[in-house]
Design a protein around this motif. Structure first.
Motif, PDB file in Angstrom:
ATOM      1  N   PHE A  96       0.846  -1.197   0.000  1.00 40.07           N
ATOM      2  CA  PHE A  96       0.000   0.000   0.000  1.00 40.07           C
ATOM      3  C   PHE A  96       0.881   1.245   0.000  1.00 40.07           C
ATOM      4  CE2 PHE A  96      -2.184  -3.398   2.279  1.00 40.07           C
ATOM      5  CZ  PHE A  96      -3.376  -3.484   1.576  1.00 40.07           C
ATOM      6  N   VAL A  97       0.472   2.225  -0.800  1.00 41.49           N
ATOM      7  CA  VAL A  97       1.197   3.490  -0.868  1.00 41.49           C
ATOM      8  C   VAL A  97       0.187   4.616  -0.746  1.00 41.49           C
ATOM      9  CG1 VAL A  97       2.759   4.938  -2.212  1.00 41.49           C
ATOM     10  CG2 VAL A  97       2.921   2.445  -2.399  1.00 41.49           C
ATOM     11  N   ASP A  98       0.392   5.518   0.198  1.00 36.80           N
ATOM     12  CA  ASP A  98      -0.463   6.698   0.282  1.00 36.80           C
ATOM     13  C   ASP A  98      -0.113   7.630  -0.872  1.00 36.80           C
ATOM     14  OD1 ASP A  98      -1.694   5.726   2.514  1.00 36.80           O
ATOM     15  OD2 ASP A  98      -0.616   6.985   3.948  1.00 36.80           O
ATOM     16  N   SER A  99      -1.113   8.291  -1.420  1.00 38.55           N
ATOM     17  CA  SER A  99      -0.957   8.991  -2.692  1.00 38.55           C
ATOM     18  C   SER A  99      -0.151  10.279  -2.618  1.00 38.55           C
ATOM     19  CB  SER A  99      -2.335   9.289  -3.286  1.00 38.55           C
ATOM     20  OG  SER A  99      -3.149   9.950  -2.335  1.00 38.55           O
ATOM     21  N   ASP A 100       0.282  10.676  -1.423  1.00 40.43           N
ATOM     22  CA  ASP A 100       1.177  11.830  -1.327  1.00 40.43           C
ATOM     23  C   ASP A 100       2.568  11.418  -0.848  1.00 40.43           C
ATOM     24  OD1 ASP A 100       0.292  11.163   1.182  1.00 40.43           O
ATOM     25  OD2 ASP A 100      -0.117  13.203   1.846  1.00 40.43           O
ATOM     26  N   ASP A 101       2.845  10.107  -0.842  1.00 41.03           N
ATOM     27  CA  ASP A 101       4.153   9.596  -0.447  1.00 41.03           C
ATOM     28  C   ASP A 101       4.898   9.073  -1.667  1.00 41.03           C
ATOM     29  OD1 ASP A 101       3.546  10.170   2.191  1.00 41.03           O
ATOM     30  OD2 ASP A 101       2.868   8.135   2.647  1.00 41.03           O
ATOM     31  N   THR A 102       6.167   8.707  -1.479  1.00 40.37           N
ATOM     32  CA  THR A 102       6.966   8.144  -2.569  1.00 40.37           C
ATOM     33  C   THR A 102       7.813   6.983  -2.044  1.00 40.37           C
ATOM     34  OG1 THR A 102       8.795   9.710  -2.211  1.00 40.37           O
ATOM     35  CG2 THR A 102       7.105  10.345  -3.804  1.00 40.37           C
ATOM     36  N   LEU A 103       8.380   6.211  -2.984  1.00 42.49           N
ATOM     37  CA  LEU A 103       9.179   5.040  -2.660  1.00 42.49           C
ATOM     38  C   LEU A 103      10.591   5.183  -3.210  1.00 42.49           C
ATOM     39  CD1 LEU A 103       6.669   2.250  -3.819  1.00 42.49           C
ATOM     40  CD2 LEU A 103       6.673   3.492  -1.638  1.00 42.49           C
ATOM     41  N   ASP A 104      11.551   4.597  -2.490  1.00 44.10           N
ATOM     42  CA  ASP A 104      12.872   4.418  -3.082  1.00 44.10           C
ATOM     43  C   ASP A 104      12.727   3.557  -4.324  1.00 44.10           C
ATOM     44  OD1 ASP A 104      14.657   5.898  -1.648  1.00 44.10           O
ATOM     45  OD2 ASP A 104      15.434   4.255  -0.439  1.00 44.10           O
ATOM     46  N   THR A 105      13.572   3.784  -5.302  1.00 45.21           N
ATOM     47  CA  THR A 105      13.458   3.092  -6.583  1.00 45.21           C
ATOM     48  C   THR A 105      13.489   1.573  -6.454  1.00 45.21           C
ATOM     49  OG1 THR A 105      14.562   4.974  -7.639  1.00 45.21           O
ATOM     50  CG2 THR A 105      14.404   2.946  -8.919  1.00 45.21           C
ATOM     51  N   ASN A 106      14.253   1.071  -5.492  1.00 41.10           N
ATOM     52  CA  ASN A 106      14.401  -0.380  -5.364  1.00 41.10           C
ATOM     53  C   ASN A 106      13.618  -0.964  -4.195  1.00 41.10           C
ATOM     54  OD1 ASN A 106      15.922   0.692  -3.297  1.00 41.10           O
ATOM     55  ND2 ASN A 106      17.642  -0.727  -3.558  1.00 41.10           N
ATOM     56  N   MET A 107      12.635  -0.239  -3.666  1.00 45.21           N
ATOM     57  CA  MET A 107      11.929  -0.725  -2.487  1.00 45.21           C
ATOM     58  C   MET A 107      11.219  -2.052  -2.751  1.00 45.21           C
ATOM     59  SD  MET A 107       8.862   0.927  -0.145  1.00 45.21           S
ATOM     60  CE  MET A 107       7.496  -0.223  -0.390  1.00 45.21           C
ATOM     61  N   ILE A 108      10.413  -2.112  -3.788  1.00 42.94           N
ATOM     62  CA  ILE A 108       9.648  -3.333  -4.043  1.00 42.94           C
ATOM     63  C   ILE A 108      10.581  -4.495  -4.349  1.00 42.94           C
ATOM     64  CG2 ILE A 108       7.982  -4.428  -5.595  1.00 42.94           C
ATOM     65  CD1 ILE A 108       6.535  -1.767  -5.797  1.00 42.94           C
ATOM     66  N   GLU A 109      11.615  -4.257  -5.146  1.00 42.44           N
ATOM     67  CA  GLU A 109      12.574  -5.320  -5.451  1.00 42.44           C
ATOM     68  C   GLU A 109      13.213  -5.865  -4.176  1.00 42.44           C
ATOM     69  OE1 GLU A 109      16.678  -6.115  -8.031  1.00 42.44           O
ATOM     70  OE2 GLU A 109      15.923  -4.071  -7.762  1.00 42.44           O
ATOM     71  N   THR A 110      13.600  -4.973  -3.272  1.00 42.13           N
ATOM     72  CA  THR A 110      14.243  -5.390  -2.028  1.00 42.13           C
ATOM     73  C   THR A 110      13.295  -6.197  -1.153  1.00 42.13           C
ATOM     74  OG1 THR A 110      15.647  -3.401  -2.059  1.00 42.13           O
ATOM     75  CG2 THR A 110      15.446  -4.579   0.034  1.00 42.13           C
ATOM     76  N   LEU A 111      12.051  -5.742  -1.038  1.00 40.48           N
ATOM     77  CA  LEU A 111      11.086  -6.460  -0.205  1.00 40.48           C
ATOM     78  C   LEU A 111      10.735  -7.819  -0.804  1.00 40.48           C
ATOM     79  CD1 LEU A 111       8.657  -3.626   0.985  1.00 40.48           C
ATOM     80  CD2 LEU A 111      10.784  -4.441   2.023  1.00 40.48           C
ATOM     81  N   VAL A 112      10.656  -7.900  -2.126  1.00 37.73           N
ATOM     82  CA  VAL A 112      10.396  -9.187  -2.777  1.00 37.73           C
ATOM     83  C   VAL A 112      11.548 -10.153  -2.513  1.00 37.73           C
ATOM     84  CG1 VAL A 112      10.229 -10.342  -5.016  1.00 37.73           C
ATOM     85  CG2 VAL A 112       8.842  -8.319  -4.553  1.00 37.73           C
ATOM     86  N   LYS A 113      12.786  -9.677  -2.625  1.00 39.43           N
ATOM     87  CA  LYS A 113      13.942 -10.531  -2.358  1.00 39.43           C
ATOM     88  C   LYS A 113      13.919 -11.043  -0.919  1.00 39.43           C
ATOM     89  CE  LYS A 113      17.184  -8.654  -5.778  1.00 39.43           C
ATOM     90  NZ  LYS A 113      18.449  -7.884  -5.973  1.00 39.43           N
ATOM     91  N   ASP A 114      13.591 -10.141   0.022  1.00 37.88           N
ATOM     92  CA  ASP A 114      13.491 -10.556   1.426  1.00 37.88           C
ATOM     93  C   ASP A 114      12.401 -11.615   1.601  1.00 37.88           C
ATOM     94  OD1 ASP A 114      15.512  -8.875   2.324  1.00 37.88           O
ATOM     95  OD2 ASP A 114      14.149  -7.264   2.918  1.00 37.88           O
ATOM     96  N   MET A 115      11.277 -11.379   0.968  1.00 36.76           N
ATOM     97  CA  MET A 115      10.157 -12.313   1.103  1.00 36.76           C
ATOM     98  C   MET A 115      10.527 -13.697   0.580  1.00 36.76           C
ATOM     99  SD  MET A 115       6.216 -11.769  -0.182  1.00 36.76           S
ATOM    100  CE  MET A 115       5.798 -10.756   1.256  1.00 36.76           C
TER     101      MET A 115
END
Length: 322
Positions: A86-105
Motif C-alpha cells: 500500500f502506498v499513500d498517494s502523497d508519499d513516494t518510494l525508493d526506486t528499489n523498495m519493491i525489489e528489495t522487499l520481494v527478495k526478502d520475502m
C-alpha cells in the motif's frame, strides 16, 4: 512475483504525479498498480485516468468517497498479485523498495516484509530509529516491535504482504488511524515476518495549519484502536504487552496534543478524562523504555500544567517546518 500496488487517491492533485512516478519507476517491474479515486473533488480522478493511459500495468477505480479503508478494500477485492503493498498517494518510494522487499520475502519465505521510513518535513528528511540487521520474527515478536515503535511501525504502508494475508482480513471502514485497527489482523495471519531496517518509504508530513491538525471526535479512534489492541495482545500475544501498553498510553498523549493544537482547548469535554489517564499512569509512562526522553518530559509538564505543555506542543510543531 507479481506485486499489486494499491494507491487510494483523494484530492491529491499536487502530489499524485510524483507518487505514481516513484511506483512506475521501480526496479521490480512485474507490478499491477491500482489507483482508487475515492470520490475526489479536485482533478485527481482525471489525473488517474490520464496516468492510466500511459502504462498498461495501471488500473483505475472510481467510487464514491468511502475513506482510506474503503479504497484499500475495493482494490483488494480485485487484486491479481501474488503479494500486495500500500502506498499513500502523497508519499513516494525508493526506486528499489519493491525489489528489495520481494527478495526478502523469497529469501526468508516470509508472509510479511517491513521496511523503515523516511519522515519528510518540508525540505528536511528524518529517519526512523535504525536497528541494524534484517531479521525474521513471529507475529508476537513483530507486534512488540511494531507497537513499540522501535524499528517498526503500525502503518499499513512500507510493508509487502503475501496475498493470503488479505484472503479474509480487511481494513475497518470509517476510522481515523485505521492502521491501528488493522495491524493485529494482518500480523496474526503471518507465520514469518521480516523486518528490513533499511529506510525505503518516504512518508510526507504536510504543512497544514495548526487548526486543521486539531481535535475532532474522530480523534478518539486512536485511543479506541490502542485499547482494542491492548485487550487482544493481553489474551493472544502476552509477550508483546509492553509494546501494546506503550501504544495505549501514547494514544492519550497524542489525543492531548490534538486537543491543545485546536482552539477552545480548555472547553474540550474530553480534556479532563485525558488528563486523568496521564496523571494516573504517569510513572508507567516515565519508566517505559519506548517513550523518548522528550515525550517523558512532555508528560511530566502536562501532568502539572496543560497550559504550559500546550506552548511546548505548538512550538515543537512549528519547529518541524523550519
Amino acid at each position: 512475483m507479481l506485486v499489486t500496488v494499491i494507491v487510494p487517491v483523494y484530492n491529491v492533485e499536487k502530489y499524485l504525479g510524483k507518487c505514481v512516478e516513484s511506483i512506475i519507476g521501480q526496479t521490480h517491474q512485474n507490478t499491477e498498480i491500482i489507483l482508487v479515486d475515492d470520490g475526489s473533488k479536485d482533478q485527481s480522478g482525471m489525473m488517474c485516468d490520464a496516468i492510466g493511459r500511459t502504462d498498461s500495468r495501471i488500473r483505475v477505480i472510481h467510487q464514491k468517497n468511502m475513506g482510506l479503508s474503503g479504497a484499500r478494500n475495493s482494490a483488494l477485492d480485485i487484486m491479481q498479485g501474488d503479494a500486495v503493498t500500500f502506498v499513500d498517494s502523497d508519499d513516494t518510494l525508493d526506486t528499489n523498495m519493491i525489489e528489495t522487499l520481494v527478495k526478502d520475502m523469497e529469501e526468508y519465505d516470509a508472509d510479511i516484509v517491513e521496511c523503515q521510513f523516511y519522515e519528510v518535513f518540508g525540505d528536511r528528511v528524518d529517519v526512523f530509529d535504525y536497528l541494524g540487521d534484517t531479521k525474521v520474527y513471529n507475529a508476537e515478536q513483530a507486534l512488540l516491535i511494531d507497537l513499540g515503535s522501535k524499528g517498526g511501525s503500525i502503518a499499513a504502508c512500507g510493508k509487502l504482504y503475501r496475498r493470503h494475508i488479505f484472503a479474509e482480513h480487511r481494513f475497518e471502514a470509517g476510522r481515523l488511524g485505521e492502521d491501528a485497527f488493522a495491524i493485529i489482523g494482518s500480523l496474526r495471519q503471518a507465520n514469518r515476518i521480516v523486518i528490513d531496517h533499511r529506510p525505503m518509504y518516504y512518508y510526507y508530513h504536510r504543512n497544514n495549519s495548526i487548526t486543521t491538525e486539531g481535535f475532532s471526535e474522530k480523534t478518539l479512534d486512536e485511543i479506541e484502536g490502542a485499547k482494542r489492541n491492548l485487550e487482544i495482545v493481553e489474551k493472544e500475544f502476552p509477550k508483546a504487552m509492553p509494546g501494546a501498553m506503550f501504544r495505549y498510553d501514547w494514544s492519550y498523549l497524542w489525543v492531548l496534543d490534538r486537543i491543545l493544537l485546536g482552539g477552545q482547548w480548555r472547553e474540550n469535554k474530553h480534556l479532563k478524562d485525558i488528563m486523568r489517564h496521564i496523571r494516573k499512569h504517569f510513572f508507567r509512562i516515565i519508566k517505559c523504555p519506548y517513550f523518548t526522553r522528550n515525550r517523558k518530559i512532555g508528560a511530566a509538564v502536562a501532568s502539572i500544567s496543560p497550559g504550559i505543555y500546550r506552548k511546548i506542543v505548538v512550538r515543537t510543531w512549528s519547529r518541524k517546518w523550519r
